[in-house]
Design a protein around this motif. Structure first.
Motif, short mmCIF file in Angstrom:
data_model
loop_
_atom_site.label_atom_id
_atom_site.label_comp_id
_atom_site.label_asym_id
_atom_site.label_seq_id
_atom_site.Cartn_x
_atom_site.Cartn_y
_atom_site.Cartn_z
N ASP A 122 5.97 0.01 -3.75
CA ASP A 122 5.90 -1.03 -4.81
C ASP A 122 6.21 -2.39 -4.11
N ALA A 123 5.79 -2.81 -2.94
CA ALA A 123 6.41 -3.83 -2.23
C ALA A 123 5.46 -5.15 -2.71
N THR A 124 6.15 -6.31 -2.39
CA THR A 124 5.34 -7.60 -2.86
C THR A 124 5.86 -8.44 -1.57
N TYR A 125 4.77 -9.10 -1.03
CA TYR A 125 4.90 -10.17 0.03
C TYR A 125 4.44 -11.35 -0.22
N PRO A 178 4.59 -17.07 -8.81
CA PRO A 178 3.09 -16.66 -8.17
C PRO A 178 2.16 -16.20 -9.22
N GLU A 179 2.39 -15.83 -10.49
CA GLU A 179 1.49 -15.36 -11.44
C GLU A 179 0.82 -16.46 -11.98
N ARG A 180 1.41 -17.69 -11.86
CA ARG A 180 0.57 -18.71 -12.63
C ARG A 180 0.40 -20.01 -11.78
N GLN A 181 0.82 -20.00 -10.55
CA GLN A 181 0.48 -20.91 -9.63
C GLN A 181 0.15 -20.49 -8.23
N MET A 182 -0.44 -21.50 -7.47
CA MET A 182 -1.26 -20.91 -6.36
C MET A 182 0.01 -20.61 -5.13
N SER A 183 -0.21 -19.50 -4.47
CA SER A 183 0.48 -19.20 -3.50
C SER A 183 -0.14 -19.08 -2.03
N ILE A 184 0.53 -19.23 -0.82
CA ILE A 184 -0.25 -19.05 0.23
C ILE A 184 -0.71 -17.57 0.51
N ILE A 185 0.24 -16.92 0.22
CA ILE A 185 -0.09 -15.28 0.22
C ILE A 185 0.93 -14.91 -1.04
N TYR A 186 0.30 -13.97 -1.67
CA TYR A 186 0.78 -13.16 -2.74
C TYR A 186 0.34 -11.92 -2.62
N ASP A 187 0.90 -10.82 -2.16
CA ASP A 187 0.14 -9.39 -1.91
C ASP A 187 1.11 -8.40 -2.56
N ASN A 188 0.53 -7.51 -3.15
CA ASN A 188 0.83 -6.15 -3.61
C ASN A 188 0.76 -5.31 -2.28
N PHE A 200 15.91 1.44 6.07
CA PHE A 200 15.45 0.43 5.09
C PHE A 200 13.94 0.30 4.80
N LYS A 201 13.42 0.03 3.85
CA LYS A 201 12.10 -0.25 3.37
C LYS A 201 12.10 -1.61 2.75
N LEU A 202 11.13 -2.42 3.06
CA LEU A 202 10.83 -3.78 2.32
C LEU A 202 10.19 -3.65 0.99
N VAL A 203 11.10 -3.98 0.10
CA VAL A 203 10.62 -3.93 -1.38
C VAL A 203 10.00 -5.42 -1.47
N ARG A 204 10.46 -6.50 -1.14
CA ARG A 204 10.10 -7.77 -1.29
C ARG A 204 10.35 -8.68 -0.25
#
Length: 172
Positions: free
Chosen positions: A49-52, A63-73, A149-153
């Motif tokens: 369920d990660a976000t990068y 990030p849902e309303r404005q530009m991002s350089i990266i916004y990955d699920n 550990f796992k990266l979640v965000r």
């Protein structure tokens, strides 16, 4: 929620120090995998369920309303890795030589099995275009899974993200 930044009696100092050491080792591992282009190993660090996220134009954008350089699920992280492995990323032919320093690691708080962490990153990139220095204030959410550990965000706040960024084509 347990806060780490303030003095607390909820978690013994030795336990906090051990957790910080384990978190630092995880972040150092992630940095090494990025620097050596170990794409599959880096991808394996992520939870399902990660976000990068690499914001553009400031650090407090939506990030849902404005530009991002990266916004990955999580799915998009896999696509990004597949693209890097093709060898057809022209800005990465040949691949950039990378070296990064992770510093100022702070445990922010812990809620159940998830830990919020902050750290600074300094990345040296060398490629055919020349040398580039990248600096970032990173925020992480790590989940404790089977003792590791796992990266979640992961949020990478580039300090110059308000300026044009022409060739960010490696794992930041």
């Amino acid at each position: 929620m347990e806060r780490f930044a303030s003095q607390t009696t909820l978690r013994p100092e030795a336990e906090r120090a051990d957790l910080l050491r384990r978190v630092e080792q995880f972040l150092f591992l992630e940095a090494r995998l990025q620097d050596t282009h170990a794409y599959d190993e880096w991808e394996a660090l992520w939870a399902d369920d990660a976000t990068y996220w690499v914001p553009a134009n400031g650090s407090d954008t939506d990030p849902e309303r404005q530009m991002s350089i990266i916004y990955d699920n999580r799915s998009r992280i896999g696509v990004r890795i597949d693209q890097l492995k093709t060898g057809r990323r022209h800005t990465q032919t040949p691949r950039s030589e990378l070296a990064r320093i992770i510093s100022n690691v702070e445990l922010v708080d812990q809620v159940d099995d998830e830990i919020n962490v902050r750290a600074n990153a300094f990345i040296f990139e060398d490629n055919l275009r020349g040398e580039t220095l990248w600096a970032a204030r990173n925020e992480y959410r790590l989940r404790i899974v089977d003792g590791g550990f796992k990266l979640v965000r992961k949020k990478v706040g580039l300090v110059n993200n308000h300026k044009p960024i022409f060739t960010l084509s490696f794992l930041i």
